[in-house]
Design a protein around this motif. Structure first.
Motif, mmCIF file in Angstrom:
data_model
loop_
_atom_site.group_PDB
_atom_site.id
_atom_site.type_symbol
_atom_site.label_atom_id
_atom_site.label_comp_id
_atom_site.label_asym_id
_atom_site.label_seq_id
_atom_site.Cartn_x
_atom_site.Cartn_y
_atom_site.Cartn_z
ATOM 1 N N ASN A 424 6.365 8.477 -7.708
ATOM 2 C CA ASN A 424 5.012 8.039 -7.419
ATOM 3 C C ASN A 424 4.938 7.915 -5.755
ATOM 4 O OD1 ASN A 424 3.714 8.512 -10.117
ATOM 5 N ND2 ASN A 424 3.794 6.450 -10.764
ATOM 6 N N TYR A 425 5.757 6.970 -5.354
ATOM 7 C CA TYR A 425 6.217 6.595 -3.977
ATOM 8 C C TYR A 425 6.065 8.647 -3.100
ATOM 9 C CZ TYR A 425 8.324 5.929 0.364
ATOM 10 O OH TYR A 425 7.859 6.078 1.866
ATOM 11 N N MET A 426 6.824 9.168 -3.970
ATOM 12 C CA MET A 426 7.208 10.213 -3.041
ATOM 13 C C MET A 426 5.498 11.284 -2.901
ATOM 14 S SD MET A 426 10.107 10.110 -1.279
ATOM 15 C CE MET A 426 10.267 12.053 -0.919
ATOM 16 N N ASP A 427 5.303 11.123 -4.330
ATOM 17 C CA ASP A 427 3.521 11.957 -4.337
ATOM 18 C C ASP A 427 2.625 11.495 -3.534
ATOM 19 O OD1 ASP A 427 4.917 13.627 -6.546
ATOM 20 O OD2 ASP A 427 3.528 12.785 -7.883
ATOM 21 N N LEU A 428 2.855 9.738 -3.285
ATOM 22 C CA LEU A 428 2.136 9.594 -1.963
ATOM 23 C C LEU A 428 2.128 9.728 -0.777
ATOM 24 C CD1 LEU A 428 1.586 5.774 -3.844
ATOM 25 C CD2 LEU A 428 -0.358 7.800 -2.905
ATOM 26 N N GLN A 429 3.395 9.772 -0.269
ATOM 27 C CA GLN A 429 4.189 10.063 1.121
ATOM 28 C C GLN A 429 3.365 11.453 1.207
ATOM 29 O OE1 GLN A 429 8.624 8.984 2.654
ATOM 30 N NE2 GLN A 429 8.339 11.651 2.570
ATOM 31 N N ASN A 430 4.064 12.501 -0.154
ATOM 32 C CA ASN A 430 4.323 13.532 1.054
ATOM 33 C C ASN A 430 2.415 14.429 0.377
ATOM 34 O OD1 ASN A 430 7.000 14.199 1.214
ATOM 35 N ND2 ASN A 430 6.938 14.051 -0.930
ATOM 36 N N LEU A 431 1.219 13.104 -0.168
ATOM 37 C CA LEU A 431 0.125 13.821 -0.051
ATOM 38 C C LEU A 431 0.149 14.919 -1.861
ATOM 39 C CD1 LEU A 431 -2.379 12.260 0.911
ATOM 40 C CD2 LEU A 431 -3.008 13.980 2.572
ATOM 41 N N PRO A 433 -1.480 15.916 -5.214
ATOM 42 C CA PRO A 433 -2.460 16.390 -5.554
ATOM 43 C C PRO A 433 -2.790 14.918 -5.906
ATOM 44 C CG PRO A 433 -0.859 18.881 -6.391
ATOM 45 C CD PRO A 433 -0.300 17.604 -5.299
ATOM 46 N N ASP A 434 -2.022 14.477 -6.614
ATOM 47 C CA ASP A 434 -2.459 13.063 -7.280
ATOM 48 C C ASP A 434 -2.243 12.033 -6.498
ATOM 49 O OD1 ASP A 434 0.647 12.661 -7.226
ATOM 50 O OD2 ASP A 434 1.053 12.206 -8.919
ATOM 51 N N ALA A 435 -1.982 11.774 -5.394
ATOM 52 C CA ALA A 435 -2.450 10.875 -4.540
ATOM 53 C C ALA A 435 -3.330 9.696 -4.403
ATOM 54 C CB ALA A 435 -1.307 11.683 -2.865
ATOM 55 N N PRO A 436 -4.584 10.883 -4.316
ATOM 56 C CA PRO A 436 -5.969 9.722 -4.081
ATOM 57 C C PRO A 436 -6.336 9.098 -5.385
ATOM 58 C CG PRO A 436 -6.195 12.374 -3.035
ATOM 59 C CD PRO A 436 -4.505 11.921 -3.791
ATOM 60 N N ALA A 437 -5.729 9.955 -6.480
ATOM 61 C CA ALA A 437 -5.378 8.618 -7.651
ATOM 62 C C ALA A 437 -4.674 7.833 -7.562
ATOM 63 C CB ALA A 437 -5.449 9.668 -9.234
ATOM 64 N N LEU A 438 -3.277 7.632 -7.056
ATOM 65 C CA LEU A 438 -2.268 7.110 -7.462
ATOM 66 C C LEU A 438 -2.565 5.693 -6.444
ATOM 67 C CD1 LEU A 438 1.222 9.299 -6.656
ATOM 68 C CD2 LEU A 438 0.249 7.066 -9.140
ATOM 69 N N LEU A 439 -3.601 6.150 -5.089
ATOM 70 C CA LEU A 439 -4.104 4.905 -4.491
ATOM 71 C C LEU A 439 -4.390 4.043 -5.382
ATOM 72 C CD1 LEU A 439 -4.884 6.894 -1.356
ATOM 73 C CD2 LEU A 439 -2.961 5.334 -1.467
ATOM 74 N N GLN A 440 -5.218 4.226 -6.071
ATOM 75 C CA GLN A 440 -6.535 3.350 -7.142
ATOM 76 C C GLN A 440 -5.783 3.079 -8.320
ATOM 77 O OE1 GLN A 440 -9.613 3.305 -6.171
ATOM 78 N NE2 GLN A 440 -9.727 4.917 -4.507
ATOM 79 N N GLN A 441 -4.415 3.554 -8.651
ATOM 80 C CA GLN A 441 -3.918 2.993 -9.884
ATOM 81 C C GLN A 441 -3.006 1.729 -9.489
ATOM 82 O OE1 GLN A 441 -1.550 6.405 -11.566
ATOM 83 N NE2 GLN A 441 0.559 4.735 -12.352
ATOM 84 N N TYR A 442 -3.113 1.943 -8.422
ATOM 85 C CA TYR A 442 -1.895 0.597 -7.444
ATOM 86 C C TYR A 442 -2.399 -0.047 -6.382
ATOM 87 C CZ TYR A 442 2.381 3.223 -9.442
ATOM 88 O OH TYR A 442 3.446 3.397 -9.752
ATOM 89 N N HIS A 443 -3.617 0.096 -6.487
ATOM 90 C CA HIS A 443 -4.879 -1.059 -6.117
ATOM 91 C C HIS A 443 -3.946 -1.275 -4.768
ATOM 92 C CE1 HIS A 443 -6.785 -1.414 -9.658
ATOM 93 N NE2 HIS A 443 -5.806 -1.593 -10.811
ATOM 94 N N PHE A 444 -3.676 0.082 -3.599
ATOM 95 C CA PHE A 444 -3.365 -0.969 -2.626
ATOM 96 C C PHE A 444 -4.648 -1.622 -1.632
ATOM 97 C CE2 PHE A 444 -0.780 2.474 -4.252
ATOM 98 C CZ PHE A 444 1.107 1.634 -3.330
ATOM 99 N N GLN A 445 -4.148 -2.327 -1.261
ATOM 100 C CA GLN A 445 -4.990 -2.763 -0.064
ATOM 101 C C GLN A 445 -4.944 -2.260 1.425
ATOM 102 O OE1 GLN A 445 -8.274 -3.860 -1.347
ATOM 103 N NE2 GLN A 445 -7.159 -3.450 -3.233
ATOM 104 N N SER A 446 -4.176 -2.733 1.617
ATOM 105 C CA SER A 446 -3.378 -2.179 2.748
ATOM 106 C C SER A 446 -2.274 -1.227 2.961
ATOM 107 C CB SER A 446 -3.140 -2.678 3.565
ATOM 108 O OG SER A 446 -2.443 -4.046 2.584
ATOM 109 N N ALA A 447 -1.603 -0.869 3.747
ATOM 110 C CA ALA A 447 -0.508 0.413 4.369
ATOM 111 C C ALA A 447 -0.107 0.599 5.387
ATOM 112 C CB ALA A 447 -1.008 2.400 3.832
ATOM 113 N N ILE A 448 1.331 0.693 5.700
ATOM 114 C CA ILE A 448 2.152 0.562 6.652
ATOM 115 C C ILE A 448 2.892 1.767 6.572
ATOM 116 C CG2 ILE A 448 4.040 -1.237 6.075
ATOM 117 C CD1 ILE A 448 4.388 -1.774 8.547
ATOM 118 N N LEU A 449 2.630 2.538 7.715
ATOM 119 C CA LEU A 449 3.235 4.078 7.568
ATOM 120 C C LEU A 449 3.819 4.478 8.938
ATOM 121 C CD1 LEU A 449 0.597 5.904 5.103
ATOM 122 C CD2 LEU A 449 3.026 5.230 4.462
ATOM 123 N N PRO A 450 4.541 5.341 9.755
ATOM 124 C CA PRO A 450 4.943 5.763 10.432
ATOM 125 C C PRO A 450 3.670 7.005 10.882
ATOM 126 C CG PRO A 450 6.806 5.818 9.163
ATOM 127 C CD PRO A 450 5.809 5.921 8.019
#
Length: 485
Positions: A424-431, A433-450
């Motif tokens: 799931n992390y790799m899908d999020l990092q590489n954006l 198609p399921d990345a927006p749904a994963l952002l909701q699934q894990y209830h992320f409130q913040s992010a720290i990225l390069p």
């Protein structure tokens, strides 16, 4: 005077020059993404007085089983960091490098019939060829043990049977410092198997007495037994099976095949290997099966996983010694004038090192490279009480653990592979198609990225997220309160 003169040799100049160069290079700020979490793990063990078997660091996998297969190295690392600061960590790196060079040198000295000059060249080249991998990680123990096992097994082959018993306690140390301990056991059994090979053309057989073969098989069995004396039992041996995981191999750089277009391989490794091959072809000299097979086995592994490059470099040293033992032997008995020249060279090396050597004083935190770790971003994150759960870049995970920030993923990849979190992390990092749904699934409130990640660009342009901090290393995003839920 005789004792002093014994050090005024060209091999001493070569070895000292290399070791001082490495010591100078090792004084640069820490930048490996895994070093911080190894420090944090060792500190956790020292504080709690036991080795964790469940994850205490992440929020995504907290409490799930964790194979702490490098605990001994981590404890020593954290203890040295606590008591001596950065000089303690620096001392471990330089100390293991020095031991490895010395073991390779002693091995080459035996194989080259005492040609100390080319033994020193072989030892320095063999270790320098794998230098990018010499960072503060538990693998350092594995490189050192690989060189030491080669030396001890060579002594056993030459009749010094007692050295075989040293392999048992060394295996115990290896098994608790790094999961590559199976390499050492395989080396012992390989010593037996290769002794049955006959001489074929240039490849020389090296038979062993049946008594020695039997002893080595018994030693290997004992090593398996002591190898199980670790907090993780059989998992210490099965951990290496992770190399069959396609997702990890495709995602983690050290598990990739070598990039021969990179400057390191193009101008360093390839010329090193080509020179060895050309000299081997040009010289009609018999070479023992053992060292030829070691070299090609390590070469094959390196072509698949570049993390085996340090082993290939060390395995090349015996071939260098065997191919060059009759070169420039006149240098082994230098005239007095040459001794003074070499004394001047040694003094020059030491003076240059002393003048250029940066300060290594202070705590480890003062030697964390702010261009490699999100130092300022984490300062902001902690001082502004950024809400969690936090999504973090994989390479930032180790430093977040060091700073006490719960991670989504980090360098302890095995934990996240089993649960699907890493996928799931790799899908999020590489954006994906399921990345927006994963952002909701894990209830992320913040992010720290390069800066520059696909997900970073997505969040920058997403009205549900706000960029609250940015520098050249990391961006911090916070989900808008109105979109939470």
């Amino acid at each position: 005077m005789t004792r002093v003169a014994s050090w005024l040799r060209l091999d001493a100049v070569i070895l000292l020059g290399w070791l001082l160069y490495f010591a100078y290079s090792a004084a640069t700020p820490l930048s490996d993404p895994d070093t911080p979490w190894h420090l944090a793990t060792g500190a956790w063990i020292l504080a709690h007085h036991h080795v964790p078997t469940h994850d205490p660091f992440s929020w995504s996998m907290r409490g799930q089983p964790w194979v702490t297969q490098e605990w001994l190295f981590e404890v020593v690392l954290a203890w040295c960091a606590h008591h001596f600061g950065f000089p303690g960590v620096y001392g471990i790196l330089v100390g293991l490098q020095t031991l490895t060079v010395w073991f390779v040198y002693r091995l080459c000295l035996r194989l080259s019939r005492g040609n100390a000059v080319f033994s020193a060249i072989g030892a320095a080249l063999a270790v320098s060829a794998g230098m990018p991998f010499w960072v503060v990680r538990p693998q350092l123990v594995s490189y050192t043990m690989f060189a030491l096992f080669l030396l001890l097994l060579e002594r056993v082959r030459r009749g010094s049977i007692g050295y075989a018993f040293l392999l048992i306690p060394l295996t115990l140390i290896w098994a608790n410092a790094h999961a590559s301990v199976s390499i050492g056991i395989a080396m012992i059994l390989f010593e037996v198997l290769v002794s049955f090979l006959p001489t074929i053309g240039r490849f020389q057989g090296q038979p062993l007495p049946m008594r020695t073969r039997g002893l080595l098989v018994a030693i290997a069995a004992a090593c398996v037994g002591v190898g199980l004396l670790n907090p993780n039992g059989i998992h210490e041996f099965t951990y290496a099976l992770l190399s069959n995981n396609a997702l990890m191999v495709n995602s983690i750089n050290e598990w990739h095949s070598p990039n021969f277009h990179s400057p390191y391989y193009k101008y360093g490794v390839i010329p090193f290997l080509v020179i060895i091959a050309l000299v081997a072809i040009a010289r009609s000299r018999k070479l023992p099966w053992k060292y030829v097979l070691y070299f090609f086995a390590c070469f094959a592994l390196t072509l698949v996983y570049q993390r085996f490059m340090p082993y290939l470099a060390i395995a090349a040293a015996p071939l260098i010694a065997l191919l060059s033992f009759d070169w420039l032997r006149v240098l082994l008995r230098p005239k007095r004038l040459l001794r003074f020249v070499w004394l001047a060279a040694m003094i020059g090396e030491i003076a240059d090192f002393t003048l250029r050597m940066p300060s290594i004083e202070g705590p480890v935190s003062a030697h964390m490279n702010p261009n490699a770790y999100p130092v300022a971003a984490v300062d902001y994150l902690k001082s502004h009480h950024i809400p969690g759960p936090l999504f973090n870049a994989y390479d930032f995970g180790g430093y977040l653990i060091y700073r006490g920030v719960p991670t989504f993923v980090d360098g302890r990849t095995d934990i996240y592979l089993r649960s699907g979190v890493f996928a799931n992390y790799m899908d999020l990092q590489n954006l994906a198609p399921d990345a927006p749904a994963l952002l909701q699934q894990y209830h992320f409130q913040s992010a720290i990225l390069p800066p520059g990640y696909s997900l970073t660009t997505y969040l920058e342009n997403n009205p549900n997220w706000t960029l609250v901090y940015s520098d050249n290393v990391a961006d911090i995003f916070v989900r808008n309160a109105s979109t939470t839920g």
